[in-house]
Design a protein around this motif. Structure first.
Motif, PDB file in Angstrom:
ATOM      1  N   UNK A  42       0.839  -1.209   0.000  1.00  0.00           N
ATOM      2  CA  UNK A  42       0.000   0.000   0.000  1.00  0.00           C
ATOM      3  C   UNK A  42       0.870   1.254   0.000  1.00  0.00           C
ATOM      4  N   UNK A  43       1.938   1.255   0.786  1.00  0.00           N
ATOM      5  CA  UNK A  43       2.835   2.412   0.834  1.00  0.00           C
ATOM      6  C   UNK A  43       3.500   2.636  -0.520  1.00  0.00           C
ATOM      7  N   UNK A  44       3.997   1.574  -1.120  1.00  0.00           N
ATOM      8  CA  UNK A  44       4.662   1.690  -2.424  1.00  0.00           C
ATOM      9  C   UNK A  44       3.689   2.210  -3.482  1.00  0.00           C
ATOM     10  N   UNK A  45       2.470   1.720  -3.489  1.00  0.00           N
ATOM     11  CA  UNK A  45       1.474   2.185  -4.459  1.00  0.00           C
ATOM     12  C   UNK A  45       1.150   3.656  -4.251  1.00  0.00           C
ATOM     13  N   UNK A  81       3.860   0.952   7.285  1.00  0.00           N
ATOM     14  CA  UNK A  81       5.151   0.648   6.658  1.00  0.00           C
ATOM     15  C   UNK A  81       6.056   1.861   6.802  1.00  0.00           C
ATOM     16  N   UNK A  82       7.360   1.607   6.892  1.00  0.00           N
ATOM     17  CA  UNK A  82       8.337   2.685   6.972  1.00  0.00           C
ATOM     18  C   UNK A  82       9.411   2.484   5.919  1.00  0.00           C
ATOM     19  N   UNK A  83       9.957   3.608   5.459  1.00  0.00           N
ATOM     20  CA  UNK A  83      11.073   3.580   4.511  1.00  0.00           C
ATOM     21  C   UNK A  83      12.131   4.548   5.021  1.00  0.00           C
ATOM     22  N   UNK A  91      10.155   7.784   6.219  1.00  0.00           N
ATOM     23  CA  UNK A  91       8.740   7.964   5.886  1.00  0.00           C
ATOM     24  C   UNK A  91       7.928   6.914   6.638  1.00  0.00           C
ATOM     25  N   UNK A  92       6.751   7.292   7.067  1.00  0.00           N
ATOM     26  CA  UNK A  92       5.813   6.363   7.699  1.00  0.00           C
ATOM     27  C   UNK A  92       4.504   6.440   6.925  1.00  0.00           C
ATOM     28  N   UNK A  93       3.990   5.292   6.530  1.00  0.00           N
ATOM     29  CA  UNK A  93       2.732   5.244   5.789  1.00  0.00           C
ATOM     30  C   UNK A  93       1.759   4.315   6.503  1.00  0.00           C
ATOM     31  N   UNK A  94       0.530   4.756   6.601  1.00  0.00           N
ATOM     32  CA  UNK A  94      -0.547   3.912   7.096  1.00  0.00           C
ATOM     33  C   UNK A  94      -1.823   4.326   6.377  1.00  0.00           C
ATOM     34  N   UNK A  95      -2.860   3.583   6.605  1.00  0.00           N
ATOM     35  CA  UNK A  95      -4.155   3.957   6.059  1.00  0.00           C
ATOM     36  C   UNK A  95      -5.104   4.199   7.209  1.00  0.00           C
TER      37      UNK A  95
END
Length: 167
Positions: A42-45, A81-83, A91-95
């Motif tokens: 999801x983060x990559x998309x 997810x983190x990058x 970076x931190x991504x969530x929904x």
């Protein structure tokens, strides 16, 4: 006083109720590994489509590391997810999931403070906003200047434990 409920009756093993109960007991949802993989995907998309001119050029799908949902103290944190970006930034991504809106991507840039005691997280709404934030961080080599404002890192003295994050 008489009961108005019908008597409970045994049901056949092939009845619709038996089949539905069997289906419900088999449905457990995704395990931790599936949640990690789904969060990284999801983060990559999101980065690929919403930040095509910037982040998508430097953060590959394999750079994202997923984490499963965390539940505790009457709160639930969705899978994330983190990058790692280097220099202490990531970076931190969530929904964010709500009944009204469904799933909404939330991307946060987390950078160290110039004081060296903590981090500051900035939610990124658009690619243009991210470029503006990075322009402001350039003079400090990607660190957030220490201020006494609402995004000051002074309240973050140490890396929080998982239990503290669940509060």
């Amino acid at each position: 006083m008489t009961s108005t409920l019908p008597r409970t009756l045994p049901f056949a093993s092939d009845s619709p109720l038996a089949v539905l109960l069997a289906i419900a007991s088999d449905v457990t949802g995704p395990d931790d590994d599936e949640q990690r993989e789904d969060a990284a995907t999801a983060a990559a998309h999101h980065v690929y489509y919403a930040y095509a001119s910037t982040l998508a050029r430097v953060v590959d799908a394999v750079d994202w590391h997923g984490y499963p949902a965390v539940t505790g103290d009457n709160r639930r944190h969705e899978p994330s997810a983190v990058a790692w970006l280097d220099g202490g930034a990531w970076l931190h991504h969530t929904q964010r999931i709500t009944e009204q809106d469904g799933a909404t991507d939330v991307l946060t840039l987390i950078v160290p403070c110039t004081c060296g005691r903590g981090y500051v997280g900035v939610t990124l709404d658009t690619e243009d906003a991210m470029v503006e934030i990075l322009t402001d961080l350039a003079p400090t080599q990607g660190r957030s200047p220490l201020t006494n404002g609402p995004v000051d890192c002074a309240s973050i003295r140490a890396v929080p434990t998982l239990r503290q994050l669940c509060r």
